[in-house]
Every structure is written in structure tokens, then in C-alpha cells.
Design an enzyme around this catalytic site. Structure first.
Site: not given
Ligand code: NAD
Length: 392
Positions: A48, A50, A225, A235
Site C-alpha cells: 500500500g 502509493s 485508527y 469508527y
Molecule cells: P490510502 O487510501 O491513502 O492508501 C491505500 C493504499 O492501499 C494505496 O497505496 C493503494 O494503492 C493500496 N491498495 C488498496 N487496495 C489494494 C490492493 N487490492 N492491492 C494493492 N494495493 C492496494 O489510505 P490511508 O488512509 O493511507 O490508509 C492506510 C492505512 O492507515 C489503513 O489501514 C488505514 O485504516 C490506516 N489509518 C488511516 C488514517 C487516516 O486518517 N487516513 C488514520 C489512522 C490509520
């Protein structure tokens, strides 16, 4: 092609290559000014990689740690007529910058949940890297196909147990209003756990270990989160929270199952930030706008790169990092402290469509949202023709 944002609901359907390059460069520049990490990972796999927290993890490992990085993502390439996704351009930008800095970087674009992409990843590690000493699991996906049964699962964003009524902000209509959400049924809860729980993280570690490509004392983390009262109904105590609880189960199982190689498996709780994943969650745009305002007023605001650099420098790579009662690494302490939460809670009942722009940082939220897709960067001329066909 002249590229202007095409926003549909909580997603922008196009992206700007030059803006995405600027975004990646800004993050690189931030970690460089923070200096080298005290403990440097050598060979890092980012699942993940990107966008959002995964991209920030890759940038920190490479540009503050000098690590070789292998990234996995699921992004759409551009065509003559359509731009690629932001994650496509971010990855191209990362490769360009890594090459210029003499850093190894390879990325595999495909479904990380599949056996095929895991096998391709292992082949690449064997050929190029030998062993991996840090595995970041940062997938956020609304669906997952079980690689053994072929069955497709879809996640749901619903409360668990009781219906929930909450204030929210409709990013389309630009109005603050109440939403009522019915609780999920057991199938919806189970399917969300299947998509966003720990099963695939465990599968990755299993296949990497079986192939002998995990270094002794390898570290792995997935991201969660937790939040507080304002977000917990939708959430923490909701379907997605149930899936995140499953990460705690998985981290304990991983530690036990791979004790022989000294695997350290953590769940890290991060701050809420604007990403493609969080924009899709009801209530979050309102909560994040108010939280950003309060944290900016207090001078303690952080975005993805500040959070991840802090995580790598203070907790993730430390010999014996501080953990909470559930063995998690916590980077969300400032957001969730009583003072910040108390200030957000004081504003919450008074927010209306009319005063939202004044009480909350919707301007900042919206700007961060557009920046995810490469728009709104100073110094980028959005009236100029750009070639969407960028490769990596
Ligand atoms: P994001 O949507 O920015 O990134 C998701 C990534 O997953 C991308 O690189 C995408 O290409 C990849 N991806 C999705 N499906 C895929 C697949 N089938 N195969 C390969 N790659 C795949 O998301 P984010 O917000 O950075 O979330 C990342 C993690 O952080 C998650 O577990 C999320 O719950 C956690 N998180 C997010 C937040 C927030 O506020 N955004 C807070 C705390 C934790």
C-alpha cells in the site's frame, strides 16, 4: 492535456502528474530536514505504498533511512484520454526521486490480496534484496477477493449494535446535517473484518517467511485508527473498528508464530488525516475539519509525513518502544488527549452549515483533499498542458 480536478462525491476522478511530483518532493524535503533516522532499516517492503500513510512510510524509509524499498499498490495507469490515478503519479515521482538519489526502488502494481502478487514480490526480493527487515502493511481497500476460495468480500461502514445519529458534513452539498445509520448485520461485520482485518497481513508474513525472505528480528506494522467519543460510534465501535480489533489479534498471533526469527509485529495507531480512505468515512470530514482547526490553533497539527517520520524515529525501529495496554504503538496521543478532544467537543454541538467555515478548518480539509490528487500546489501552473502519460 490541461488537467483540472473532477470531484465526484468523496473522490476526485483524475490527478495531476506535476502536482503529485510536487507532493512527493515536499514530503521528501520534510524528512530530509528532520535528518537521518537513528536506526535505519535496510530493505523495506511497503504494502500500500502509493498514497497516504504507506507513501509517507516509503519516503521516510528511503530518504531518511537510505533504505531500498519495494512497494505494492493497486493503481490505474494513464491513457491518452484519461489521467492515471494519484497513486500512479506518486509512485512515478517516488521512482524518479529515488533514482536521482541513487536509491533502489521497485514497485509492483496489482492486487496485494492475491497469491500471484505475493509470489511476484517474493521473486523480486530474492533477486534484488535477499531479505526484508521491515514490512509496512498500509492497505485501505473497500473489497477483497479471498485468494483461496475466489469469493469476493465488500466492507461496510456502519455502526455495530445500535443505530447511530450524528452530525456530519456533506462534502458534495456543502451542508452540515444529521445522519442516521442503521447497525450492520453479522454478515456485514464479518465481511468488513475479512477485508480490513488481519488475515491478509498474516498471509503476507506467512508467505514471506515460507520463502525465507524475512530477516531475523524483522519488524512489521499495520496501521489503525482508534479515536475518541466523537468518532467511536462510526469508527472505533463500528464495523471498521471490529476489523481493526482483528489487527490486534493478528499482531499477537504473528509475534507468537514467528518468535523463532524474532519477528516484532505491531499495530500502530495514527492520527486522523485527510486521505482517500478517510474521505469515504461518514462523519470524518466534519471531525477532521474541526480537529485540524483546534490542532492548528494549538500549533500541534501534523499530516501524514510528520506522523510517519515521528513513528519511525521514536517508536517503530526502537529496540523496546513504549506501547499501550494493548501492545500498540501510539502516534495519536496529541489528537486524543483530553484537552484537544474537549475543545473539539465544545465546538461540535454549535456547528452549522453557516458557521462551519469559521469554526472548522474546512478550507484546510478541502485543500488537503485536492492535494491528494496533485491539485492546489503553489508553483504548479494548472493552466499549462501536461502529458498524462507518465511511466515508472
Ligand atoms: P490510502 O487510501 O491513502 O492508501 C491505500 C493504499 O492501499 C494505496 O497505496 C493503494 O494503492 C493500496 N491498495 C488498496 N487496495 C489494494 C490492493 N487490492 N492491492 C494493492 N494495493 C492496494 O489510505 P490511508 O488512509 O493511507 O490508509 C492506510 C492505512 O492507515 C489503513 O489501514 C488505514 O485504516 C490506516 N489509518 C488511516 C488514517 C487516516 O486518517 N487516513 C488514520 C489512522 C490509520
Amino acid at each position: 492535456m490541461v488537467i483540472k480536478p473532477k470531484v465526484r462525491g468523496f473522490i476526485c476522478t483524475n490527478a495531476h502528474p506535476t502536482g503529485c511530483l510536487t507532493s512527493v518532493k515536499e514530503q521528501i524535503s520534510y524528512v530530509k530536514t528532520q535528518g537521518d533516522l537513528s536506526v535505519k532499516p535496510k530493505n523495506v517492503l511497503v504494502i500500500g505504498c502509493s498514497t497516504g500513510y504507506g507513501l509517507a512510510s516509503r519516503i521516510t524509509a528511503a530518504f531518511s533511512g537510505g533504505a531500498k524499498t519495494l512497494g505494492i499498490c493497486f493503481e490505474k495507469p494513464p491513457s491518452e484520454k484519461r489521467t492515471g490515478t494519484a497513486g500512479w503519479y506518486n509512485t512515478a515521482a517516488f521512482h524518479q526521486q529515488a533514482k536521482a538519489a541513487g536509491l533502489y526502488a521497485k514497485s509492483i502494481n496489482g492486487d496485494a490480496f492475491s497469491h500471484q502478487i505475493k509470489a511476484q514480490t517474493i521473486e523480486t526480493i530474492k533477486q534484488d534484496l535477499g531479505k526484508i527487515d521491515l514490512v509496512i502493511y498500509s492497505l485501505a481497500s473497500p473489497r477483497r477477493t479471498d485468494p483461496d476460495t475466489g469469493e469476493a468480500y465488500v466492507s461496510t461502514l456502519k455502526p455495530v449494535g445500535e443505530p447511530v445519529t450524528s452530525k456530519t458534513f456533506d462534502v458534495n452539498k456543502k451542508v452540515v446535517h444529521e445522519i442516521s445509520l442503521e447497525p450492520a448485520n453479522q454478515d456485514e461485520i464479518d465481511n468488513t473484518i475479512k477485508v480490513m482485518g488481519g488475515e491478509d497481513w498474516e498471509l503476507w508474513i506467512k508467505e514471506l517467511n515460507n520463502a525465507g525472505v524475512l530477516a531475523d528480528n524483522c519488524i512489521t506494522t499495520s496501521y489503525t485508527y482508534i479515536g475518541k467519543e466523537l468518532t467511536q460510534p462510526i469508527y472505533g465501535r463500528a464495523t471498521i473498528g471490529k476489523a481493526k480489533e482483528d489487527l490486534d489479534r493478528a499482531s499477537a498471533a504473528l509475534k507468537q508464530d514467528y518468535a523463532k526469527i524474532g519477528l516484532k509485529a505491531y499495530v500502530t495507531s495514527l492520527k486522523a488525516v485527510v486521505t482517500q480512505a478517510s474521505s469515504a468515512i461518514p462523519v470524518m470530514p466534519l471531525y477532521i475539519s474541526l480537529m485540524y482547526q483546534v490542532m492548528k490553533d494549538e500549533g500541534v497539527h501534523e499530516g501524514v509525513i510528520e506522523q510517519i517520520y515521528g513513528l519511525f524515529e521514536t517508536l517503530l525501529l526502537a529496540e523496546t518502544p513504549a506501547m499501550d495496554e494493548a501492545n500498540r504503538l501510539r502516534m495519536d496521543g496529541v489528537e486524543t488527549n483530553d484537552d484537544i478532544q474537549g475543545k473539539i467537543k465544545a465546538i461540535w454541538p454549535t456547528v452549522t452549515t453557516e458557521n462551519f467555515a469559521e469554526l472548522g478548518d474546512y478550507k484546510g480539509y478541502n485543500q488537503d483533499f485536492l492535494k491528494l490528487f496533485g491539485f492546489e500546489f503553489e508553483g504548479v501552473d494548472y493552466d499549462t498542458d501536461v502529458d498524462p502519460l507518465v511511466e515508472w
